[in-house]
Design a protein around this motif. Structure first.
Motif, mmCIF file in Angstrom:
data_model
loop_
_atom_site.group_PDB
_atom_site.id
_atom_site.type_symbol
_atom_site.label_atom_id
_atom_site.label_comp_id
_atom_site.label_asym_id
_atom_site.label_seq_id
_atom_site.Cartn_x
_atom_site.Cartn_y
_atom_site.Cartn_z
ATOM 1 N N LEU A 126 0.821 -1.208 0.000
ATOM 2 C CA LEU A 126 0.000 0.000 0.000
ATOM 3 C C LEU A 126 0.858 1.262 0.000
ATOM 4 O O LEU A 126 0.536 2.243 -0.687
ATOM 5 C CB LEU A 126 -0.927 -0.010 1.220
ATOM 6 C CG LEU A 126 -1.996 -1.119 1.208
ATOM 7 C CD1 LEU A 126 -2.792 -1.109 2.505
ATOM 8 C CD2 LEU A 126 -2.934 -0.978 0.018
ATOM 9 N N LEU A 136 0.925 4.237 -3.010
ATOM 10 C CA LEU A 136 0.651 5.654 -2.807
ATOM 11 C C LEU A 136 1.615 6.556 -3.569
ATOM 12 O O LEU A 136 1.430 7.773 -3.607
ATOM 13 C CB LEU A 136 0.731 5.990 -1.309
ATOM 14 C CG LEU A 136 -0.358 5.380 -0.422
ATOM 15 C CD1 LEU A 136 -0.121 5.755 1.026
ATOM 16 C CD2 LEU A 136 -1.746 5.798 -0.868
ATOM 17 N N THR A 164 -5.675 1.052 -6.754
ATOM 18 C CA THR A 164 -5.432 0.739 -5.349
ATOM 19 C C THR A 164 -5.657 1.971 -4.484
ATOM 20 O O THR A 164 -6.278 1.896 -3.412
ATOM 21 C CB THR A 164 -4.002 0.207 -5.161
ATOM 22 O OG1 THR A 164 -3.835 -0.980 -5.938
ATOM 23 C CG2 THR A 164 -3.721 -0.099 -3.707
ATOM 24 N N ARG A 165 -5.162 3.124 -4.945
ATOM 25 C CA ARG A 165 -5.358 4.351 -4.171
ATOM 26 C C ARG A 165 -6.842 4.693 -4.045
ATOM 27 O O ARG A 165 -7.301 5.159 -3.001
ATOM 28 C CB ARG A 165 -4.603 5.504 -4.828
ATOM 29 C CG ARG A 165 -3.098 5.400 -4.710
ATOM 30 C CD ARG A 165 -2.423 6.729 -5.003
ATOM 31 N NE ARG A 165 -2.454 7.060 -6.412
ATOM 32 C CZ ARG A 165 -1.503 6.773 -7.273
ATOM 33 N NH1 ARG A 165 -0.428 6.095 -6.881
ATOM 34 N NH2 ARG A 165 -1.579 7.135 -8.544
ATOM 35 N N GLU A 166 -7.575 4.460 -5.129
ATOM 36 C CA GLU A 166 -9.013 4.757 -5.101
ATOM 37 C C GLU A 166 -9.727 3.930 -4.043
ATOM 38 O O GLU A 166 -10.540 4.447 -3.268
ATOM 39 C CB GLU A 166 -9.603 4.471 -6.492
ATOM 40 C CG GLU A 166 -11.085 4.747 -6.605
ATOM 41 C CD GLU A 166 -11.610 4.404 -7.987
ATOM 42 O OE1 GLU A 166 -12.797 4.055 -8.077
ATOM 43 O OE2 GLU A 166 -10.834 4.467 -8.961
ATOM 44 N N ASN A 183 -8.557 5.015 -0.444
ATOM 45 C CA ASN A 183 -9.119 6.280 0.033
ATOM 46 C C ASN A 183 -10.511 6.125 0.633
ATOM 47 O O ASN A 183 -10.985 7.017 1.336
ATOM 48 C CB ASN A 183 -9.150 7.295 -1.111
ATOM 49 C CG ASN A 183 -7.765 7.797 -1.464
ATOM 50 O OD1 ASN A 183 -6.855 7.742 -0.642
ATOM 51 N ND2 ASN A 183 -7.595 8.266 -2.691
ATOM 52 N N ALA A 236 -5.924 5.160 5.302
ATOM 53 C CA ALA A 236 -5.186 5.797 4.212
ATOM 54 C C ALA A 236 -4.395 6.994 4.744
ATOM 55 O O ALA A 236 -3.223 7.182 4.400
ATOM 56 C CB ALA A 236 -6.152 6.243 3.123
ATOM 57 N N HIS A 290 -0.332 7.648 4.615
ATOM 58 C CA HIS A 290 0.232 8.870 4.029
ATOM 59 C C HIS A 290 1.145 9.580 5.031
ATOM 60 O O HIS A 290 2.208 10.095 4.650
ATOM 61 C CB HIS A 290 -0.890 9.814 3.593
ATOM 62 C CG HIS A 290 -1.477 9.506 2.249
ATOM 63 N ND1 HIS A 290 -0.752 9.606 1.083
ATOM 64 C CD2 HIS A 290 -2.724 9.085 1.886
ATOM 65 C CE1 HIS A 290 -1.520 9.283 0.050
ATOM 66 N NE2 HIS A 290 -2.716 8.956 0.506
ATOM 67 N N HIS A 329 1.662 13.964 0.626
ATOM 68 C CA HIS A 329 1.289 12.983 1.649
ATOM 69 C C HIS A 329 0.926 13.670 2.967
ATOM 70 O O HIS A 329 0.017 13.224 3.666
ATOM 71 C CB HIS A 329 2.428 11.984 1.834
ATOM 72 C CG HIS A 329 2.771 11.270 0.569
ATOM 73 N ND1 HIS A 329 1.990 10.265 0.053
ATOM 74 C CD2 HIS A 329 3.781 11.457 -0.319
ATOM 75 C CE1 HIS A 329 2.516 9.842 -1.086
ATOM 76 N NE2 HIS A 329 3.598 10.541 -1.334
ATOM 77 N N ARG A 378 -2.657 14.861 2.586
ATOM 78 C CA ARG A 378 -3.701 13.840 2.718
ATOM 79 C C ARG A 378 -3.791 13.261 4.132
ATOM 80 O O ARG A 378 -4.602 12.371 4.377
ATOM 81 C CB ARG A 378 -3.445 12.719 1.719
ATOM 82 C CG ARG A 378 -3.685 13.136 0.270
ATOM 83 C CD ARG A 378 -3.208 12.073 -0.702
ATOM 84 N NE ARG A 378 -3.536 12.392 -2.083
ATOM 85 C CZ ARG A 378 -2.823 13.216 -2.848
ATOM 86 N NH1 ARG A 378 -1.737 13.808 -2.360
ATOM 87 N NH2 ARG A 378 -3.184 13.453 -4.096
#
Length: 790
Positions: A395, A399, A444-446, A449, A455, A459, A474, A477
């Motif tokens: 993960l 990112l 994956t980010r979608e 989130n 998430a 970050h 980062h 977020r």
């Protein structure tokens, strides 16, 4: 020119009909350089003087430009020939081009008598060329079948079967033709079945087409389908790279038996090839001796040791069968063909360009996309099943568009050996590339989130480990999770990120970023510079006023305030502040620039030139080429004020700035303005037009807006109102989101003098009002009402 031998006999582009001369040329094209005596004896075996006959024919060939290359006693062709080109295309795997080139049997139009040896050569070559064309058609048919296009496969197989000039298909071609024709339900399948029975061949019915979408891999399929008896191929690749899908497609192409690797009992993988399961090496070897057998093993890693030993022996002994093996690893023995599969390149997905953009060409994800399934369907489930350290590694890599492996390891608090093993595992599982880049990371980010807190925590871990110049996205977020120590480092990261926006010519993005951090005093000066960049001068002054009395006297704050005041027209105050700045740093360069602008406003051109030159020299000292050349543009402007012609004053700075598109474009804009003031309107228009390309290349939206606004003014003054309005609207479109209130207001004001309809610009007027430009908004609305009334 090209020699045409397929379907007709001629030289492209000329009228030449001597058949024996062209036959001689064709022989040289296909057989290569030949001794003169060998040619004479082959072509004129019964002649009294064969060498004389050859000489006469060579005279005719010399009349064709570029036909011959002669070297003493050897003669060669120097002209391309369609038959030779076709054979070469087949050898190079360009089957579609080869099939398109076949226009009929080789030398079919010959009417002259031939000697026995030459006639045999013509017939043999005719068969060979036609067989190559048939092989190309069958390969194309196999590829169509592999991709699930049954009707197309049948059409190509029918062309191959009935190819004019080709000999009857042999016992190797008949099963493949039958498979392709049966797949399409073609009536010629029955004829092939009868021909096969007459030769004692048993044909199996075509398998049911597999519905799984399959894209690309044309080169791999073609290479596998051209393997000959006794050859072994190896297909390697990480998990998910499409090894099994390639074998399934191979099976659809016809003539292949695909066996799944089985761990037990011994020889279990090979047991479908024999009436009874093999129990000893000899029986396993015997199963692989049939030269008609084309078998694929999926996969080596899952097969039992006894089967692995039998396949190793077969690769060395070449007993007869064509063997293809898949594995995650490279072959442990010599093979005839090794295909190492990776992600599908964009060219393999040219029929689905949006799919490659979403999947990075990852074969499993491509399959999901073509079926309309979520891309996370399989990979996401696998990732969730991994241990926490492996999952978090994946993960954290996802990112980042370009992963920083050192920072990722630090964020995970893993030692180097553990991190290397984890990364290698993710790579072999087909989730990341060798560099740690996650396939289809955006997907994956979608999904990540949607789990906001987790998430944000990832970050934050990454932001704390990354260098400050790349950490801001980062930190941005993970704001909800910042702790006290994070504020200072996040401020530094934001400063770096805003500076990057400013250097790229996007002050609006820098201002928008720093607007959200207006409570941090340490960002007051960079925030002010961003606000200056978008023309929000009063806001910049307000932001600088938040500094303490002591911090307001620091040179960088003084420089920002001085520039703000000069832009607000408060010249005397700006110069007073600029004179308080000493030294030779960037702040001193800004101060010199302020003094240059003040002198320009007062039309004190000698002082303007002198101060601009000082600013340019200081920026040059600090290696800032953009600021250096920008100030040289001011020097050129001052020289025009001193009486120099614009063309002379700007010549050198325009030349030197060519490698900096944004600076070059803006210098052209200022140059055009001076040309216009001198009455050279065509020259001004040409300079503005020249500025469009460099500014577009630099991605400088505001620079382009300046150009269109200035062109609009030029058209406006010339009475070309429709063109002026079009350029003003283009400028307003480019200014969307830029935050450049000053240019936005000036352009909208000019447009309001032409077009009374301001309904499309309500947001822009609101922005101007919020920026304190109330008087300007009233003027724009007044202009619009005047136009509407008229």
């Amino acid at each position: 020119m090209t020699l045409r031998t397929l379907g007709a006999l001629s030289v492209e582009g000329v009228t030449f009909r001597r058949e024996k001369v062209l036959l001689l040329l064709a022989y040289l094209c296909l057989e290569g350089p030949q001794p003169r005596r060998r040619l004479a004896e082959l072509f004129w075996p019964d002649a009294t003087n064969p060498m004389n006959s050859l000489a006469q024919h060579l005279v005719h060939l010399r009349g064709l430009p570029g036909a011959l290359a002669e070297d003493g006693q050897r003669v060669a062709a120097a002209m391309p020939c369609d038959a030779a080109t076709l054979r070469d295309l087949v050898r190079r795997g360009r089957h579609e081009d080869a099939a398109a080139l076949y226009a009929g049997p080789f030398m079919d139009a010959l009417t002259i008598p031939l000697g026995a040896d030459l006639e045999e050569w013509v017939f043999d070559t005719r068969d060979a060329v036609a067989q190559d064309a048939r092989a190309a058609l069958m390969t194309l048919g196999a590829q169509a079948a592999a991709h699930g296009h049954g009707p197309r496969a049948g059409e190509l197989a029918a062309r191959a079967l009935t190819l004019d000039g080709a000999p009857p298909p042999d016992e190797l071609d008949l099963p493949r033709l039958h498979h392709l024709l049966s797949l399409a339900g073609h009536p010629l399948a029955a004829q092939v079945e009868r021909d096969a029975r007459s030769l004692g061949l048993n044909l199996t019915a075509a398998p049911t087409p597999i519905s799984a979408p399959f894209a690309g891999r044309e080169a791999e399929l073609a290479a596998l389908n051209t393997l000959t008896p006794g050859q072994t191929a190896w297909i390697s690749g990480h998990a998910g790279m499409g090894k099994t899908a390639l074998l399934e497609a191979l099976a659809r192409s016809g003539g292949w038996t695909v066996l799944a690797g089985r761990a037990e009992p011994p020889y279990a993988t090979l047991s479908p090839l024999t009436a009874a399961p093999p129990t000893h090496p000899q029986a396993a070897h015997a199963a692989l001796r049939d030269p008609h057998l084309r078998v694929a093993i999926d996969s080596w890693d899952a097969a039992d040791p006894a089967t692995q030993a039998a396949l190793t022996h077969a690769a060395a002994a070449r007993p007869g069968a064509v063997i293809v093996i898949t594995s995650r690893h490279h072959p442990p023995f010599d093979v005839d063909l090794h295909l190492n599969l990776g992600p599908l390149p964009p060219g393999d997905l040219r029929a689905h360009p949006e799919v490659h953009a979403r999947t990075d060409g990852h074969p499993v994800l491509v399959g999901h996309a073509l079926r309309g399934q979520p891309l996370d369907l399989r990979l996401g489930a696998r990732v969730r099943a991994y241990p926490d350290p492996v999952r978090d590694t994946f993960l954290l890599l996802a990112l980042q568009d370009q992963p920083n492996l050192r920072a990722t390891r630090a964020a995970l608090n893993q030692d180097a050996a553990t991190f290397a093993r984890t990364l290698a595992y993710l790579t072999t599982e087909g989730l990341t590339s060798e560099t740690g880049r996650v396939y289809a990371a955006a997907t994956t980010r979608e999904h990540l989130n949607q789990i906001h807190v987790h998430a944000a925590l990832l970050h934050l871990r990454l932001a704390r480990a990354l260098p400050e110049d790349t950490a801001w996205p980062h930190y941005d977020r993970s704001r909800d999770l910042w702790e006290d120590p994070d504020e200072t480092r996040a401020a530094h990261a934001a400063r770096h990120h805003a500076h990057t926006h400013l250097k790229r010519g996007y002050p609006g993005q820098a201002a928008a970023l720093l607007d959200t951090l207006s409570h941090l005093p340490t960002l007051a000066v960079p925030h002010a510079w961003a606000l200056i960049g978008v023309g929000r001068y009063q806001d910049a002054l307000t932001r600088l006023n938040t500094l303490s009395a002591h911090d307001q006297q620091v040179s960088d704050a003084l420089a920002a305030r001085a520039v703000t005041l000069i832009r607000l027209g408060r010249t005397d105050e700006a110069v007073t502040l600029a004179e308080q700045i000493s030294g030779s740093g960037p702040d001193a360069a800004h101060a010199a620039s302020v003094r240059a602008h003040a002198a320009r406003i007062r039309e004190q051109w000698d002082a303007a030139r002198r101060h601009a030159q000082i600013a340019a020299d200081l920026w040059n000292l600090h290696g800032d080429d953009e600021a250096h050349l920008t100030e040289l543009g001011m020097v050129a402007r001052a020289q025009v004020g001193l009486g120099s012609e614009p063309q002379v004053a700007f010549k050198e700075v325009l030349r030197r700035s060519q490698d900096l598109p944004s600076v070059h474009g803006m210098i052209l804009v200022n140059y055009a303005s001076l040309l216009g003031q001198s009455g050279d309107m065509p020259g001004a228009r040409a300079a503005l037009a020249s500025a469009l390309e460099p500014l577009a290349a630099a991605g400088d939206q505001q620079g382009l807006a300046h150009v269109h606004s200035n062109i609009g003014v030029s058209c406006h003054l010339s009475g070309e109102l429709a063109q002026a309005a079009a350029h003003y609207r283009q400028a307003l479109q480019l200014l969307k989101g830029s935050g450049n209130v000053r240019l936005l207001g000036a352009t909208l004001s000019n447009l309001s003098e032409i077009d009374g309809d301001l309904s499309a610009f309500g947001d822009a007027l609101t922005l101007l009002e919020q920026a304190g430009q109330v008087d300007l908004v009233q003027q724009i609305r007044h202009n619009a009402r005047m136009v509407s009334a008229s």
